[in-house]
Scaffold this motif. Structure first.
Motif, PDB file in Angstrom:
ATOM      1  N   PRO A 716       7.889   0.937   2.210  1.00 33.97           N
ATOM      2  CA  PRO A 716       6.511   0.569   1.820  1.00 33.97           C
ATOM      3  C   PRO A 716       6.232  -0.916   2.008  1.00 33.97           C
ATOM      4  CG  PRO A 716       7.871   0.988  -0.114  1.00 33.97           C
ATOM      5  CD  PRO A 716       8.696   1.378   1.063  1.00 33.97           C
ATOM      6  N   LYS A 717       4.988  -1.214   2.379  1.00 37.21           N
ATOM      7  CA  LYS A 717       4.547  -2.593   2.593  1.00 37.21           C
ATOM      8  C   LYS A 717       3.626  -3.024   1.462  1.00 37.21           C
ATOM      9  CE  LYS A 717       4.733  -2.281   7.642  1.00 37.21           C
ATOM     10  NZ  LYS A 717       3.950  -2.402   8.897  1.00 37.21           N
ATOM     11  N   LEU A 718       3.672  -4.322   1.156  1.00 37.69           N
ATOM     12  CA  LEU A 718       2.820  -4.882   0.102  1.00 37.69           C
ATOM     13  C   LEU A 718       1.456  -5.200   0.699  1.00 37.69           C
ATOM     14  CD1 LEU A 718       5.329  -7.229  -1.742  1.00 37.69           C
ATOM     15  CD2 LEU A 718       4.111  -5.310  -2.752  1.00 37.69           C
ATOM     16  N   THR A 719       0.531  -4.285   0.568  1.00 38.14           N
ATOM     17  CA  THR A 719      -0.835  -4.507   1.041  1.00 38.14           C
ATOM     18  C   THR A 719      -1.805  -4.032  -0.028  1.00 38.14           C
ATOM     19  OG1 THR A 719      -0.835  -2.346   2.107  1.00 38.14           O
ATOM     20  CG2 THR A 719      -0.238  -4.240   3.479  1.00 38.14           C
ATOM     21  N   ASN A 720      -2.929  -4.731  -0.097  1.00 37.67           N
ATOM     22  CA  ASN A 720      -4.006  -4.369  -1.037  1.00 37.67           C
ATOM     23  C   ASN A 720      -3.532  -4.320  -2.487  1.00 37.67           C
ATOM     24  OD1 ASN A 720      -5.696  -4.025   1.212  1.00 37.67           O
ATOM     25  ND2 ASN A 720      -5.070  -1.877   1.428  1.00 37.67           N
TER      26      ASN A 720
END
Length: 887
Positions: A716-720
């Motif tokens: 998972p990526k840290l976005t929003n």
């Protein structure tokens, strides 16, 4: 039919040495062939004797007369000629050759049907195939004669394809070393390399060889299962006589590669065949005399490795008296080959190694040990030495878990004989193929049905809560610890910005509390559930045992590196029980491993750094045995602030007296003993254990596969994400920490929240971190922080951070927690006022309503009707507006 021509020697071979003018023929005796009877007796081949029959002597005194012109005889016979047909003289050469081939086929078919055997004089009936066969006969005869000169019997050696598996009473090792069988194996393996295809029907080894040449590799991999499907005889001989068969395979592979790339021998003089996917996997402790000199496959963890050393492969010696160069002598693993005397001057020495013409190869020795999770309870892990040669050196390092295929050898060890007093042979594995085992290899074991089941589970909106409930199902309650352990198993996402500073993704947890609260049971559950877990105790672990140490190798007399528990748990979980019993000096040795996830060493001239990418889960007891709620966490545990700040979650377990909960716990323990008894019948196995939630549990086998799938496939990526919420929460925590004087809040705690959010996103198999994941991570972090405070400060902090703590909590759980606090206050008041315990407690409904309104909860009727309310023996009296609990 082609017309026959009669006449002189130009039309047909002469049959006599006469003049051919009607004189009686003089037949001369053929010369004596001395070799023909010898070959006929030796090989038993009558055809060879016929081939050696040279017929009549055509060279005589009147030889020239055979070639004189005879006009009356040099004509065609009229029988069979049709002069009315005009022949096409303009026929193309290819068409003429095709027509002649058809005529020859017709003649052979007619003669075969009539039983007439073709003689060597019938030139018109020979075919191209027969010509090739005839051309090959002399070479075949020479080869047989050479083998006969070596004293080998051809009738015992030469075997056709059908009966190569029949060893005729010989051992497999003897059988494959016979020249004819060796040649057959050589040709079969070459044919296998040429003709083997993949699932798409394309040549399999053409691409493998091309890729190996592109990377200048010295070996090619051969799948044993694929080999067994195509060449059963080779697959049968390979495990029984691996050294001899692999040598044949290497020669065949070298010839194939040099055929495709003639200049490749300038890069590597020898090519090796590596055997993969051997079906049977043996444990290190199950290796016996039966496995000696056979091909085996085993698994283990590399604990130590020597440096790469040069080993004599082909050696030549110089005679110091006459300077004669002796050799070459090919060395073996078990003994050194030396010349006895000089063939030039008959001197018995001394001899010196010719450095210029001697060839060396790379040599490395490693030691593998049984994987920590596979050792039975109460048994010591076994270990074996492994020899790595050629391109296998430096393919693994201490701490790596490997899958090893190799030859199980024995060699004479003088030190063992001296200590034991009788002949004992040391054993060693000569590696043929090494594969590192990691999470990718575990993921490859998942079937399509497993992946479909995992995807179906991830679509459940309550999948995270179901996983939390499924953690350690044999332990009642402790949901905060189960949440922390579940997130630690999934782990966050490691980062390495700019390849300079690594940020760990593993989550560290410290469990501290009263005795008898299942702390060690939680660790044992993680040991059985995690992919790679190493369990140790603080009392039995030292600094070097946890990190790494050096020792002197008995073989090379050099210092070698031995891996400790944290290195062995690389890409897994390290479990440390009785963490408070460790010495301070030993405890500080794991500071670097817990944050930088590496272990640096500078001992005995060895300066290196080992990987320790593992999650540390520790359990500790408080000072004095029991946790004192009037003191802070730092005062209850004899641990320094640097080590406490490296734990992402601090779980406090308190053994509080609660009559209702104690009765539920006792019922759970009794039901668990009844259900899991080895002699329990079918009815007892269906006993439902009391639980605080009605969610369906995830089966343990599916849970393990789900964790493997999430760790490998989901990143998972840290976005929003709500960055302002994280910043405000961090500022509030810093302020409260300064006021209360509890554990210090550092920047590491922000990273901990991010790791927890990523782990929560992995639970849902999401590729992004959403606000829901951040809110759950903040809630878990705050619950951990508040539990470490004094009892007097705890209620104030819960009120301060109530907007975070109520996230994703069922309103019934929140109201139950508030009602439980009111009951405890009432019980404490009654005890202090009247000095005795009460059997029941009456709580005014208005007090619960006021506290519920402060939490923005308006409807209480659903809570009064819930199973949670009734299970804890609460009763609502709407007329008196009282909530009654009976103990």
């Amino acid at each position: 039919m082609p017309p026959k021509k009669t006449g002189s020697a130009r039309g047909a071979p002469p049959v006599a040495s006469g003049s051919g003018r009607g004189e009686p023929d003089r037949v001369s005796d053929p010369p004596v062939d001395e070799e023909a009877p010898f070959e006929e007796d030796l090989f038993g081949d009558a055809d060879i004797a016929e081939e050696e029959d040279e017929g009549e002597d055509l060279i005589g005194d009147r030889m020239e007369e055979d070639y004189e012109a005879i006009p009356e005889l040099d004509v065609y016979e009229q029988a069979g000629l049709d002069d009315d047909i005009e022949l096409d003289s303009d026929m193309e050469p290819d068409a003429r050759a095709a027509a002649e081939r058809e005529l020859r086929k017709r003649d052979r078919k007619e003669k075969a049907e009539s039983g007439v055997r073709r003689t060597g004089l019938d030139l018109g009936s020979s075919s191209e195939e027969e010509d090739e066969e005839a051309a090959d006969r002399p070479s075949r005869r020479r080869r047989r004669a050479e083998m006969a000169a070596e004293g080998e019997a051809m009738d015992e050696q030469y075997e056709s394809i059908e009966n190569l598996e029949d060893t005729k009473g010989h051992t497999v090792k003897e059988w494959v070393t016979m020249p004819a069988n060796r040649l057959e194996i050589y040709n079969r393996f070459k044919n296998y390399l040429r003709t083997a295809t993949n699932s798409k029907g394309k040549p399999l080894f053409k691409e493998i060889i091309r890729a190996a040449v592109n990377y200048n590799e010295q070996s090619i991999n051969v799948d044993y299962t694929n080999l067994a499907a195509r060449e059963q005889a080779l697959a049968l001989f390979l495990p029984e006589a691996p050294k001899e068969v692999l040598q044949i395979f290497n020669e065949a592979a070298s010839e194939i590669i040099l055929t495709m790339y003639p200049e490749y021998d300038k890069i590597h003089e020898q090519i090796f065949v590596r055997v993969t996917h051997l079906p049977l996997v043996e444990d290190l402790r199950s290796l016996r005399q039966l496995h000696l000199n056979t091909l085996i496959r085993t698994q283990g963890v590399v604990t130590s490795a020597t440096g790469v050393l040069p080993q004599l492969n082909m050696v030549k010696y110089d005679c110091t008296k006459c300077s004669y160069i002796m050799g070459p002598f090919y060395q073996t693993q078990d003994q050194e080959v030396k010349p006895g005397h000089c063939p030039e001057c008959q001197s018995k020495g001394p001899f010196e190694i010719n450095v210029d013409q001697t060839l060396y190869r790379n040599y490395q020795r490693i030691r593998i040990q049984e994987s920590p999770g596979k050792v039975s309870a109460g048994r010591l892990p076994r270990s074996k030495d492994v020899v790595l040669l050629a391109d296998l050196v430096d393919t693994c390092k201490p701490g790596d878990e490997i899958d090893l295929t190799g030859i199980y050898h024995n060699n004479y060890d003088g030190s063992l004989n001296h200590s034991q007093g009788f002949p004992v042979f040391a054993t060693v594995i000569e590696a043929n193929y090494i594969e590192k085992k990691d999470e990718k290899s575990n993921f490859s074991k998942l079937t399509d049905d497993d992946v479909a089941e995992i995807n179906a589970l991830s679509k459940d909106p309550d999948v995270a809560e179901r996983i939390f409930e499924s953690m350690a199902p044999s332990i009642y309650g402790h949901m905060d610890i189960k949440r922390a352990l579940a997130l630690a198993l999934f782990g966050g996402q490691p980062k390495n910005p700019g390849e300079k500073h690594k940020l760990r993704g593993d989550i560290n947890i410290l469990i501290c509390g009263d005795p008898g609260t299942a702390k060690s049971q939680f660790l044992k559950y993680i040991e059985k559930t995690a992919h790679r877990a190493v369990f140790t105790t603080g009392q039995g672990a030292s600094a070097v045992g946890l990190t790494a140490y050096v020792q002197k190798s008995p073989v090379t007399r050099e210092w070698t590196l031995e891996a400790g528990a944290l290195v062995l748990a690389d890409q897994g979980t390290c479990l440390i029980d009785e963490f408070d019993k460790m010495n301070d000096a030993d405890r500080t040795s794991i500071h670097e491993a817990m944050e930088q996830q590496s272990i640096s060493l500078a001992k005995a001239g060895i300066v290196t750094s080992l990987q320790a990418r593992c999650s540390v889960i520790a359990a500790a007891n408080p000072i004095g045995g029991r946790y004192d709620p009037t003191l802070t966490f730092a005062d209850n545990v004899d641990l320094s602030e640097p080590i406490l700040s490296r734990f992402d979650i601090l779980c406090v377990v308190r053994d509080q007296v609660d009559p209702v909960q104690d009765e539920l716990l006792a019922s759970f323990v009794v039901s668990s003993h009844v259900k899991h008894h080895p002699n329990a019948d079918a009815e007892e196995n269906t006993v439902e254990l009391p639980r605080s939630s009605s969610l369906k549990l995830v089966p343990q086998h599916l849970l393990k596969k789900y964790i493997q799938f999430a760790r490998e496939r989901v990143h998972p990526k840290l976005t929003n994400t709500d960055q302002d919420k994280l910043a405000k929460m961090y500022a509030d925590l810093r302020r409260e920490s300064l006021i209360t004087g509890s554990i210090p809040i550092t920047v590491r705690h922000i990273e901990s929240v991010i790791r927890l959010a990523e782990a929560h996103a992995k639970m849902h198999l999401r590729d992004y971190v959403g606000s829901e994941d951040v809110n759950m991570a903040i809630r878990i972090m705050l619950e951990s922080f508040i539990e470490t405070q004094k009892y007097s400060i705890m209620k104030t902090m819960r009120r301060t951070f109530s907007r975070y703590l109520s996230f994703k909590k069922d309103t019934n759980e929140v109201l139950f927690f508030v009602l439980k606090q009111l009951v405890l206050e009432q019980v404490a008041y009654q005890r202090n006022r009247y000095g005795k315990e009460v059997d029941s407690v009456n709580i005014p409904e208005k007090e619960l309503v006021d506290r519920a309104n402060a939490l923005n909860i308006r409807d209480l009727n659903s809570f009064f009707k819930s199973d949670l309310f009734k299970l804890n023996r609460f009763h609502h009296d709407p007329e008196k507006k009282l909530i009654i609990q009976v103990f």
